[in-house]
Every structure is written in C-alpha cells, then in structure tokens.
Design an enzyme around this catalytic site. Sequence first.
Site, short mmCIF file in Angstrom:
data_model
loop_
_atom_site.label_atom_id
_atom_site.label_comp_id
_atom_site.label_asym_id
_atom_site.label_seq_id
_atom_site.Cartn_x
_atom_site.Cartn_y
_atom_site.Cartn_z
N ASP A 127 0.76 -1.32 0.06
CA ASP A 127 -0.07 0.19 0.04
C ASP A 127 0.85 1.34 -0.04
O ASP A 127 1.97 1.27 0.04
CB ASP A 127 -0.98 -0.05 1.03
CG ASP A 127 -2.48 0.40 0.84
OD1 ASP A 127 -2.67 1.42 0.28
OD2 ASP A 127 -3.29 -0.15 1.63
N ASP A 184 -10.22 3.48 -3.55
CA ASP A 184 -11.05 2.21 -2.92
C ASP A 184 -12.48 2.06 -3.42
O ASP A 184 -13.09 3.06 -3.26
CB ASP A 184 -10.86 2.38 -1.38
CG ASP A 184 -9.57 1.92 -0.87
OD1 ASP A 184 -8.70 2.10 -1.70
OD2 ASP A 184 -9.51 2.00 0.25
#
Length: 376
Positions: A127, A184
């Site tokens: 990430d 997301d």
Amino acid sequence: MLVQRPPMGWNTWNTFGSEINEALIRESADAFIDAGLKDAGYEYVVIDDCWSARDRDPVTHRILPHPERFPNGMKVVADYVHSKGLKFGMYSCDGVRTCADYPGSYDHEFIDAETFAEIGVDYLKYDNCYKPQNAQGPTLYRRMAMALRASGRDIVFSACNWGSDDVWTWIRGAGAHLYRSTGDIHDSPESYRSIANSQREKLGFSGPGCFNDIDMLTVGMYGKGLVGSTGCNDADYRSQFALWCMYSAPLMLGCDIRRMNEQTHKLVTNRALIRIDQDPECRPPIIIRAAHSETCVSMLKMMDNNEYALAAFNMGESDSRIPIMFTDFGLPVSAGYGFQLKNAFTGEDAGTYRDYMRPAVAAHDCVVYLAKLVRI
Ligand code: GLA
C-alpha cells in the site's frame, strides 16, 4: 517471475477490515475448496491490513503478528492455506505506517521481505499510506520489488498506490505484477462504474507480466461489511464481474466466501466469464459508447483461437436497447462475416449477426457473449 494471467483469489479487506483472525482464514481456505473456487481458478488467500502488532520487535525490528488475532503466528496460517493447495498472500505498505496505522515497511524493506519469505508468503499487497514527504513513490516500489526478488521466494508483488504518480507509466519497470489504478471501491453502483470508467483509456498498459488492478470485487456483499455502502443488486454484480473480466483485471473476491448465496456462487464460478478474464492474450477491449446514449457502452475483446468476447453494459436507470454496430469495432459491413454468439451467463446459443444488433439490456445489467467470427 512472469505472472501470465490476472491473479484470482480472495482478500479480507472489503468485508472484514480489522475483524480478522486465524479462524477466519482457516474457514475461508476451507470454503475455497468446498465452494469450488479453487476448481474455478481462484488460488490466493490474502490477508490485508491489520494482521500485525502495533509495533515492531524492539530488538530484531521484525514485524510481529497481532497477539490476539494471530496468536500462533503467521507461518501456521500460511501452512494451513498451503495444505489446501492454495497460495498465501499478505499486506504491507511503503510508508512508515500502514493505512490502518500498523508498522509499514519504509526503510525496513529487506528485513520485511525476509520475514514474508520465511512465513511462506506467495503474494504481497503493498500500500501507499504514511509515505515520507521527501520519498518518491517509484523508488519505494522498486525497493520492495528488489527486496522480494532477493528473498529467495517467488512472491507476486501487488502494488497499491491508487493510480497516483501516473503509476501506469513506471510500475512495470518497478517490478510489480499488478498495480491498483484507482481509489478504494465501495459496494455501490456508482463506485464500481466510476472505477471501471476511469480506466477506459489506460487498459493498453495492462497485460501479461503487470496487470491493471481495479480493486477487489464487492460482488456478493449486498451492502454488508466494511465497504458495504448502499449495496448492489444482482444485475450490478453481473455488470461488475463482467467489466472486470472484459478488462482482464485481477479477480479478488471481497465478500464472505463462507456464506455466498446461490447467485453469487454461480456468477463468480462462471467458466465462460473467467475464460474471458484469463484469456492468455489479455488484450484490452475496444470500447464504444452507444449512439445517442450517455450511459450505455459496448465492448469487443479479441481473444485467442478466433474467439471474441462481446459485451454491452447499461449503466443507466432505465431499461434500454443498446445498438451495437460491428463496423465500430473494425468489421467491414461488406465482409460477409458475422459474429456467432453464445450467451456467457446461460451458455445458450444467441444467434449469428452480420453487422448490427440491438440487445435489450435492463437498467444496471449487461449482456455478455462469447463470439466467433464466421462466414455468413
Ligand atoms: C488502502 C487500500 C485498501 C486497503 C486499506 C487497508 O485504503 O487501498 O485496499 O488495503 O488501505 O488499510
């Protein structure tokens, strides 16, 4: 390592967020087998953020497993997943902390890659939170790619920087096998549509070796779980799954695979759709906006063996007929050839069309055909 096809698996985040533990992973690995997901091609069981303790070991500087969620450590979990013939994935971050505020791998890339290799990790999602302001994204991804390569274990490197820093221009060179290209996903029609639409012009960068990852699927969540949002209906899930397949995107399930209903199970194990996703050529579809429509599109994806996938999506709120002119995809009207179609959802023959068709597509829904170009 060459990753030839878009990876397929399941990831904890969309439904469970931080509510993860050893029992959940074991039960989900069991479900992989019992629900036939492995037979359908899914192989990675991936634990996302929140698996570790809040701090590194003060002496060794290693990341430690979360004491309550994974009291027996990560290796026993990896061993269990492997005992089912599946592959094991984990998560870290290029910053000082992960997005959920656990230790990130910044400046610890090599020691963390060693830890992941010792655990038996086959896939690492990486990430992009809490990156120091003076750090360059491409450099940080290269660092971890090198650390993973040096670890002595084949580990799929799944970069997740949400499309920032023009990621598509450098990520293949930085050693990743897939790269998140968007923010997301949430379980709503607006979310999966905007994600899919945002990548229409960028699919040419995706292919064997390094795939455009448009996030984990919300198919089968029906609004439950961490990214539940408004939820979607079954027509939306058909469209979402089909869009991911038309894009040759990684297929990472995000619902609770222990409790899929019949529609979800049927959809995510649909062999024709998975065949489209996993086509060895992994070509991006040609995408045409339907005439006189703001919300309907058709797509044609060239596959190997003179096969094609032809799809039309109704991203609007009213049922519609979607005009598809094959000449928009390149087929001359006068060629004397047409597409012989088979419905990818039902397996039924859907006729042969020479230059034009106008399938009825309900609001939020889609039609998908496997097609062969035949002389008529
Ligand atoms: C970011 C990622 C998500 C998930 C969370 C975990 O938001 O994009 O996919 O991994 O972090 O904290």
